[in-house]
Design a protein around this motif. Structure first.
Motif, PDB file in Angstrom:
ATOM      1  N   TYR A  49      12.064 -12.314  14.426  1.00  0.00           N
ATOM      2  CA  TYR A  49      12.179 -10.890  14.418  1.00  0.00           C
ATOM      3  C   TYR A  49      10.680 -10.525  14.095  1.00  0.00           C
ATOM      4  CZ  TYR A  49      16.883 -11.534  14.716  1.00  0.00           C
ATOM      5  OH  TYR A  49      18.171 -11.902  15.022  1.00  0.00           O
ATOM      6  N   THR A  50       9.887 -10.161  14.931  1.00  0.00           N
ATOM      7  CA  THR A  50       8.400  -9.638  14.907  1.00  0.00           C
ATOM      8  C   THR A  50       8.401  -8.156  14.569  1.00  0.00           C
ATOM      9  OG1 THR A  50       7.743  -9.638  17.210  1.00  0.00           O
ATOM     10  CG2 THR A  50       7.368 -11.737  15.912  1.00  0.00           C
ATOM     11  N   GLU A  51       7.475  -7.585  14.092  1.00  0.00           N
ATOM     12  CA  GLU A  51       7.633  -6.169  13.617  1.00  0.00           C
ATOM     13  C   GLU A  51       6.775  -5.546  15.091  1.00  0.00           C
ATOM     14  OE1 GLU A  51       6.195  -4.719  10.015  1.00  0.00           O
ATOM     15  OE2 GLU A  51       7.464  -6.192   8.979  1.00  0.00           O
ATOM     16  N   ASP A  52       7.293  -4.426  15.652  1.00  0.00           N
ATOM     17  CA  ASP A  52       6.569  -3.733  16.868  1.00  0.00           C
ATOM     18  C   ASP A  52       5.663  -2.559  16.035  1.00  0.00           C
ATOM     19  OD1 ASP A  52       5.544  -2.543  18.995  1.00  0.00           O
ATOM     20  OD2 ASP A  52       7.630  -2.837  19.908  1.00  0.00           O
ATOM     21  N   PRO A  53       4.518  -2.551  16.202  1.00  0.00           N
ATOM     22  CA  PRO A  53       3.852  -1.369  15.688  1.00  0.00           C
ATOM     23  C   PRO A  53       4.181  -0.168  16.293  1.00  0.00           C
ATOM     24  CG  PRO A  53       2.237  -2.757  16.656  1.00  0.00           C
ATOM     25  CD  PRO A  53       3.634  -3.417  16.961  1.00  0.00           C
ATOM     26  N   VAL A  54       4.615  -0.204  17.446  1.00  0.00           N
ATOM     27  CA  VAL A  54       5.144   1.207  18.265  1.00  0.00           C
ATOM     28  C   VAL A  54       6.408   1.791  17.297  1.00  0.00           C
ATOM     29  CG1 VAL A  54       5.427   2.320  20.366  1.00  0.00           C
ATOM     30  CG2 VAL A  54       3.583   0.586  19.867  1.00  0.00           C
ATOM     31  N   TYR A  55       7.239   0.737  17.233  1.00  0.00           N
ATOM     32  CA  TYR A  55       8.689   1.519  17.158  1.00  0.00           C
ATOM     33  C   TYR A  55       8.967   1.387  15.460  1.00  0.00           C
ATOM     34  CZ  TYR A  55       9.455   1.616  21.913  1.00  0.00           C
ATOM     35  OH  TYR A  55       9.388   1.765  23.411  1.00  0.00           O
ATOM     36  N   ASP A  56       8.046   0.487  14.857  1.00  0.00           N
ATOM     37  CA  ASP A  56       8.274   0.422  13.151  1.00  0.00           C
ATOM     38  C   ASP A  56       7.554   1.456  12.414  1.00  0.00           C
ATOM     39  OD1 ASP A  56      10.271  -1.642  13.942  1.00  0.00           O
ATOM     40  OD2 ASP A  56       8.668  -3.355  13.429  1.00  0.00           O
ATOM     41  N   ARG A  57       6.968   2.395  13.223  1.00  0.00           N
ATOM     42  CA  ARG A  57       6.363   3.259  12.342  1.00  0.00           C
ATOM     43  C   ARG A  57       7.547   4.693  11.831  1.00  0.00           C
ATOM     44  NH1 ARG A  57       1.955   5.202  16.581  1.00  0.00           N
ATOM     45  NH2 ARG A  57       3.766   5.711  17.610  1.00  0.00           N
ATOM     46  N   ASP A  58       6.969   5.018  10.656  1.00  0.00           N
ATOM     47  CA  ASP A  58       7.593   6.377  10.282  1.00  0.00           C
ATOM     48  C   ASP A  58       7.502   7.613  11.275  1.00  0.00           C
ATOM     49  OD1 ASP A  58       8.553   4.780   7.990  1.00  0.00           O
ATOM     50  OD2 ASP A  58       6.926   5.409   6.669  1.00  0.00           O
ATOM     51  N   PRO A  59       8.554   8.135  11.354  1.00  0.00           N
ATOM     52  CA  PRO A  59       8.395   9.289  12.309  1.00  0.00           C
ATOM     53  C   PRO A  59       7.479  10.332  11.810  1.00  0.00           C
ATOM     54  CG  PRO A  59      10.814   9.489  10.994  1.00  0.00           C
ATOM     55  CD  PRO A  59       9.894   7.965  10.688  1.00  0.00           C
ATOM     56  N   PRO A  60       6.828  11.133  12.435  1.00  0.00           N
ATOM     57  CA  PRO A  60       5.906  12.201  11.890  1.00  0.00           C
ATOM     58  C   PRO A  60       6.638  13.441  11.279  1.00  0.00           C
ATOM     59  CG  PRO A  60       6.077  12.284  14.343  1.00  0.00           C
ATOM     60  CD  PRO A  60       6.886  11.113  13.903  1.00  0.00           C
ATOM     61  N   ASP A  61       6.147  13.760  10.059  1.00  0.00           N
ATOM     62  CA  ASP A  61       6.433  14.732   9.478  1.00  0.00           C
ATOM     63  C   ASP A  61       6.398  16.079  10.034  1.00  0.00           C
ATOM     64  OD1 ASP A  61       7.695  16.220   7.255  1.00  0.00           O
ATOM     65  OD2 ASP A  61       6.200  16.151   5.893  1.00  0.00           O
ATOM     66  N   PRO A  62       7.604  16.755  10.432  1.00  0.00           N
ATOM     67  CA  PRO A  62       7.250  18.019  11.166  1.00  0.00           C
ATOM     68  C   PRO A  62       6.715  19.184  10.396  1.00  0.00           C
ATOM     69  CG  PRO A  62       9.637  17.607  10.765  1.00  0.00           C
ATOM     70  CD  PRO A  62       8.890  16.503  10.119  1.00  0.00           C
ATOM     71  N   ASP A  63       6.654  19.241   8.943  1.00  0.00           N
ATOM     72  CA  ASP A  63       6.157  20.004   8.155  1.00  0.00           C
ATOM     73  C   ASP A  63       4.870  19.647   7.535  1.00  0.00           C
ATOM     74  OD1 ASP A  63       8.117  22.043   8.721  1.00  0.00           O
ATOM     75  OD2 ASP A  63       9.456  21.054   7.403  1.00  0.00           O
ATOM     76  N   ALA A  64       4.224  18.553   8.052  1.00  0.00           N
ATOM     77  CA  ALA A  64       3.165  18.073   7.507  1.00  0.00           C
ATOM     78  C   ALA A  64       1.877  19.004   7.547  1.00  0.00           C
ATOM     79  CB  ALA A  64       2.634  16.801   8.420  1.00  0.00           C
ATOM     80  N   ASP A  65       2.035  20.009   8.471  1.00  0.00           N
ATOM     81  CA  ASP A  65       0.723  21.150   8.456  1.00  0.00           C
ATOM     82  C   ASP A  65       0.962  22.020   7.278  1.00  0.00           C
ATOM     83  OD1 ASP A  65       3.077  22.528   9.126  1.00  0.00           O
ATOM     84  OD2 ASP A  65       2.383  23.418  10.837  1.00  0.00           O
ATOM     85  N   GLY A  66       1.785  21.798   6.401  1.00  0.00           N
ATOM     86  CA  GLY A  66       1.941  22.634   5.267  1.00  0.00           C
ATOM     87  C   GLY A  66       2.781  24.062   5.274  1.00  0.00           C
ATOM     88  N   ALA A  67       3.093  24.176   6.467  1.00  0.00           N
ATOM     89  CA  ALA A  67       3.782  25.282   6.612  1.00  0.00           C
ATOM     90  C   ALA A  67       5.436  25.082   6.093  1.00  0.00           C
ATOM     91  CB  ALA A  67       4.099  25.862   7.826  1.00  0.00           C
ATOM     92  N   ALA A  68       5.748  26.275   5.632  1.00  0.00           N
ATOM     93  CA  ALA A  68       7.078  26.244   4.777  1.00  0.00           C
ATOM     94  C   ALA A  68       8.052  26.060   5.880  1.00  0.00           C
ATOM     95  CB  ALA A  68       7.329  27.443   4.119  1.00  0.00           C
ATOM     96  N   PRO A  69       9.303  25.486   5.799  1.00  0.00           N
ATOM     97  CA  PRO A  69      10.478  25.411   6.838  1.00  0.00           C
ATOM     98  C   PRO A  69      11.172  26.937   6.903  1.00  0.00           C
ATOM     99  CG  PRO A  69      11.167  24.198   4.562  1.00  0.00           C
ATOM    100  CD  PRO A  69       9.507  24.656   4.517  1.00  0.00           C
ATOM    101  N   ALA A  70      11.372  27.170   8.190  1.00  0.00           N
ATOM    102  CA  ALA A  70      11.953  28.440   8.302  1.00  0.00           C
ATOM    103  C   ALA A  70      13.307  28.600   7.900  1.00  0.00           C
ATOM    104  CB  ALA A  70      11.716  29.066   9.965  1.00  0.00           C
ATOM    105  N   THR A  71      13.827  29.563   7.214  1.00  0.00           N
ATOM    106  CA  THR A  71      15.219  29.883   6.958  1.00  0.00           C
ATOM    107  C   THR A  71      15.805  30.668   8.054  1.00  0.00           C
ATOM    108  OG1 THR A  71      14.758  29.367   4.757  1.00  0.00           O
ATOM    109  CG2 THR A  71      16.815  30.638   5.299  1.00  0.00           C
TER     110      THR A  71
END
Length: 97
Positions: A49-71
């Motif tokens: 079972y070799t690691e695949d760098p494309v599929y084994d990455r953490d998903p991008p954080d949608p709020d990484a731009d510093g904006a607060a989540p919308a309620t």
């Protein structure tokens, strides 16, 4: 004289035979590659079972731009900052969605 129907039939047949030949070569290459990988796994040259760098990455954080989540003003659900509509009730989140 050769009519257009016969000529088009011959041309179509030739193209189909060419596509079939190319497809068989591609499938044979895939089959050979699979056999080679199986052999390498059996002999321990590569991990099972070799690691695949494309599929084994953490998903991008949608709020990484510093904006607060919308309620949502209607149901109170937390939504990512880039959403224009609520993920729960589909109500508009901003003044101009």
């Amino acid at each position: 004289m050769v009519d257009v129907g016969t000529l088009s039939l011959v041309a179509t047949g030739a193209l189909l035979l060419f596509a079939l030949a190319v497809g068989i070569r591609v499938l044979a290459g895939i089959f050979r590659d699979g056999r080679e990988r199986s052999r390498k796994r059996r002999e321990g040259e590569i991990d099972r079972y070799t690691e695949d760098p494309v599929y084994d990455r953490d998903p991008p954080d949608p709020d990484a731009d510093g904006a607060a989540p919308a309620t949502c003003p209607q149901c109170g659900a937390e939504n990512a900052s880039e959403f224009a509509y609520c993920r729960e009730c589909a109500a508009p989140l901003g003044p101009n969605p």
